[in-house]
Design an enzyme around this catalytic site. Structure first.
Site, PDB file in Angstrom:
ATOM      1  N   LYS A 123       0.857  -1.180   0.000  1.00 46.63           N
ATOM      2  CA  LYS A 123       0.000   0.000   0.000  1.00 46.63           C
ATOM      3  C   LYS A 123       0.897   1.235   0.000  1.00 46.63           C
ATOM      4  CE  LYS A 123      -3.746   2.302   2.501  1.00 46.63           C
ATOM      5  NZ  LYS A 123      -4.612   2.262   3.698  1.00 46.63           N
ATOM      6  N   LYS A 177      -2.113  -1.580  -3.762  1.00 45.21           N
ATOM      7  CA  LYS A 177      -2.963  -0.384  -3.760  1.00 45.21           C
ATOM      8  C   LYS A 177      -2.102   0.870  -3.857  1.00 45.21           C
ATOM      9  CE  LYS A 177      -6.475   1.979  -0.968  1.00 45.21           C
ATOM     10  NZ  LYS A 177      -7.193   2.029   0.313  1.00 45.21           N
TER      11      LYS A 177
END
Length: 250
Positions: A123, A177
């Protein structure tokens, strides 16, 4: 599979994110309601403190520093509570080190061995999260920086190390992400590990495509094209705000 994220009223936020452990918070109520209406619907819940903290960070703060280990203890309680409510997939998005191992042990100890863990292993500290933070109410007037625990977008090697650690700790799937700016990372993770790789097409990506459609620059086929590029990179599944629009086309 649907993913649930809360918008917590300011009156219920505090410095420690205590509302995350309230069995009558919005997420817990939603899980119970959905499962009562249709038990067959798969539910994925976010495990992180930023929707519940007054400062907007994903962890407990002391002397302007995130306390990793103290935060993990709260996250494990949050994961257990959501499992007790009936969720199927726990998805820690906070990026605290070691949280997958601790959460897996807590779930197994409490007989939730079938609840799966989707780790946000890669992330990035991205500029594409703005619309989402506004939607859940975690944005701040003074923009907060999560660069001390989210990943540097200039670094792709770290993603491989983070994925390897999370798999070792017990992750069932891993998440990259955002998606479109990190297609190379998705492919690299897919090529290096025998594990399902999820990709999150985040709010900033969604907003750009929607704005373009509204302005008449491109047609709705751009949605399919964007998702296909993520799939082509190697994603096993995609978390997207376009799910309803494309479900009938799949």
């Amino acid at each position: 599979l649907i993913a649930i994220f809360p918008n917590t009223p300011k009156s219920k936020k505090d410095f420690y994110g205590k509302e995350a452990l309230n069995e009558n918070n919005l997420v817990c109520k939603a899980i119970r309601k959905i499962k009562k209406i249709n038990p067959q619907i798969g539910i994925m819940t976010d495990v992180a403190l930023d929707p519940y903290t007054s400062h907007g960070h994903d962890g407990i703060i002391k002397n302007k520093k995130i306390l990793n280990d103290e935060t993990i203890q709260i996250l494990s309680k949050q994961a257990l509570l959501q499992s007790q409510m009936g969720c199927d997939v726990i998805a820690p998005s906070d990026m605290m080190d070691g949280r997958i191992g601790v959460i897996r042990k807590v779930l197994d100890k409490n007989n939730f061995k079938d609840v799966q863990l989707l780790s946000y292993s890669a992330k990035y500290a991205s500029n594409f999260y703005g619309p989402f933070r506004n939607a859940i109410g975690s944005s701040q007037k003074n923009k907060i920086s999560k660069k001390t625990y989210q990943m540097d977008f200039r670094n792709s090697d770290e993603a491989i190390r983070e994925v390897a650690l999370d798999i070792k700790e017990g992750a069932d799937f891993v998440m990259v992400k955002p998606a479109l700016p990190y297609l190379d990372v998705i492919k690299s993770v897919k090529d290096n590990f025998k594990i399902p790789v999820f990709a999150y097409q985040v709010s900033g990506e969604y907003s750009m495509i929607v704005k373009s459609i509204r302005d008449g620059i491109i047609n709705k086929n751009s949605i399919i094209e964007s998702l296909m590029s993520i799939k082509r990179a190697g994603a096993s599944a995609i978390v997207t705000y376009f799910a309803l629009q494309i479900a009938s086309k799949l």
